[in-house]
Design an enzyme around this catalytic site. Sequence first.
Site, PDB file in Angstrom:
ATOM      1  N   GLY A  20       0.883  -1.230   0.131  1.00 15.51           N
ATOM      2  CA  GLY A  20      -0.012  -0.030   0.035  1.00 15.51           C
ATOM      3  C   GLY A  20       0.814   1.414   0.010  1.00 15.51           C
ATOM      4  N   GLY A  25       1.125   3.464   4.442  1.00 13.51           N
ATOM      5  CA  GLY A  25       2.097   2.907   3.805  1.00 13.51           C
ATOM      6  C   GLY A  25       3.656   3.628   3.867  1.00 13.51           C
ATOM      7  CG  ASP A 227      -7.706  -5.715  -3.259  1.00 14.71           C
ATOM      8  OD1 ASP A 227      -8.599  -6.046  -3.553  1.00 14.71           O
ATOM      9  OD2 ASP A 227      -7.083  -4.658  -3.935  1.00 14.71           O
ATOM     10  CG  HIS A 248     -18.329  12.797   4.102  1.00 11.31           C
ATOM     11  ND1 HIS A 248     -18.684  14.336   4.055  1.00 11.31           N
ATOM     12  CD2 HIS A 248     -17.175  13.325   4.889  1.00 11.31           C
ATOM     13  CE1 HIS A 248     -17.976  15.218   4.478  1.00 11.31           C
ATOM     14  NE2 HIS A 248     -17.079  14.574   4.936  1.00 11.31           N
ATOM     15  NE  ARG A 285     -16.542  13.199   8.921  1.00  8.89           N
ATOM     16  CZ  ARG A 285     -15.596  12.530   8.243  1.00  8.89           C
ATOM     17  NH1 ARG A 285     -15.366  11.343   8.099  1.00  8.89           N
ATOM     18  NH2 ARG A 285     -14.544  13.619   7.800  1.00  8.89           N
ATOM     19  CG  HIS A 345     -15.704   9.548   3.730  1.00 10.39           C
ATOM     20  ND1 HIS A 345     -15.308  10.039   2.505  1.00 10.39           N
ATOM     21  CD2 HIS A 345     -15.110  10.240   4.996  1.00 10.39           C
ATOM     22  CE1 HIS A 345     -14.106  10.586   3.024  1.00 10.39           C
ATOM     23  NE2 HIS A 345     -14.149  10.701   4.276  1.00 10.39           N
ATOM     24  CB  SER A 386      -8.865   9.336   8.530  1.00  8.74           C
ATOM     25  OG  SER A 386      -9.237  10.429   8.039  1.00  8.74           O
TER      26      SER A 386
END
Length: 548
Positions: A20, A25, A227, A248, A285, A345, A386
Amino acid sequence: FNVCVPLKNGVFMLDVLVIGSGGAGLSAALAAKEAGAEHIAIASKFPPMQTQTTMAQGGMNAALGNLEKDHIALHIDDTLKAGRGLCDEEMVRLMCSEAPQSVAWLEKLGVPFSRIKTTENEALSTIAQRYLGGASVKRACYAQDYTGLKILHTLYDQTRKYNIIYLYEYFLLDLIVEDGYVRGVLFWDIAHGEVRTVIAKSVILATGGFGAMYHNHTTNMYGTSGDGIAAAFRAGAMISDMEFVQFHPTGLYGSNILISESARGEGGYLVDQKGERFVDELAPRDVVVHAIYEQMNKGNRIYLDLRHLGKEKLESLLPQELALIRLHENIDPVFEPIPIKPVVHYTMGGIDIDKTMEIPTIKGCFAVGECANSKVHGANRLGGNSLLEIIAFGRIVGENATNYTHYVREKSIDKDYAQRAKDDIDNIFVDVHKPSFYSLRQKLGECLYQNVGIIRDEFNLQQALQEVTLLQASLSKYGIGDSEFKHNQALTEYLELRNMLMLAPAFISAALVRQESRGAHYRKDYPKMNDKAFLKHIRLHYQGEMYG
């Protein structure tokens, strides 16, 4: 080590392999380098500038205390409140405590955070911060509304400076696990049309979430197909909290493109067609989304109104938002309200990890970012956390993975796993001209949006589970329509769909089991929280077992 050139017979040998190339990453790879790892590679099906991190616009939370009386304890409290009781407080404390140092690290690397004067005579020396939903104070450090993109540019430049290897267009097929230890990874080399084996002492999964399941109803790019979660799940990892899918509040009505929370953080209003406000725009949210959903159910159109902020402020602080709105909605937000709707989102759930971010059942394999469930977001992620998570925990996991390598002896793998993977790919090419599988991707997105959306109930969840199971069973009847092995985009998207169809029944099943409403998971047949029964994480094993 040369980029994308295998050492011998298609096999690489590494200390740390990062899968990633988003913010998690790249942070992990840089931290591994700082911790002393010698041979590091970043494998990704996308180039870095196409990853989801580039779409993170609003900001990165850190209790700097520059502008208001903010402190780490308040950041912790806001995060725990947003998570509705499902956060791991120890992990939240770690993330929030690391936030100021993470911002300082990024600043030292060269991230151009927006800055302000705190006094009239002062230079632009203080990092600017803004409100995001659920925050008690202005806490989100930002770079206009390009925060994620500018962070990623900087991290990428640093990885090139330190000659970290990039394996571009490498699609993750499976983890190689022997006796409970990760030995390496199998990839499909998209550019060359071959299976590649990469042997590594430690592996870090930083592959993102699974929002692309909601095809045509998400802010996520097509490739956010889970994945890494799927590969870990197949290899014996637990997955947890999969039922918590965050919508979102402000996706563009016609295109689903994200309009960042920063637009409301700078003072934007949510209004109906009469121009009347109906909710606190900076509530968490889940609260804002439910308020919009109720209005839309009454037949009202909902708009984001920025006109009162003025052209100068909008062009200074939200230039990307203006460009996106003008391009995709053909309106000018300086003069017109913006039609919006809630869209998928972020996925709170993912690979279940321990406090070192290692997968307990796969030694030497770590996970970080949206693919991992570090339990800092609980039932509802706080805006601005995030970017913080991928930087703070990316740095920690890079160091942890490097420390792990000191106790691992180099060992060749026992079987020809690559041949088994090649046989699997060859089977897809047996009859490429079957009906196109793309219709299944459309059906999956519609099924999930209609039945596993903002408001859920048992009937619709059962309906979704049946439909997804049928889609899963029918996939082999569909083809990719392209017989070329090299640069076959259809093959990549077929493999992504296969992963999504494997994960979809798991997260629908978790939503069925959680018979309550909490954060991003709302059951109209169980509209209240039930702490006695559900103040716990729902974990799933690949064979279908569930663990509270």
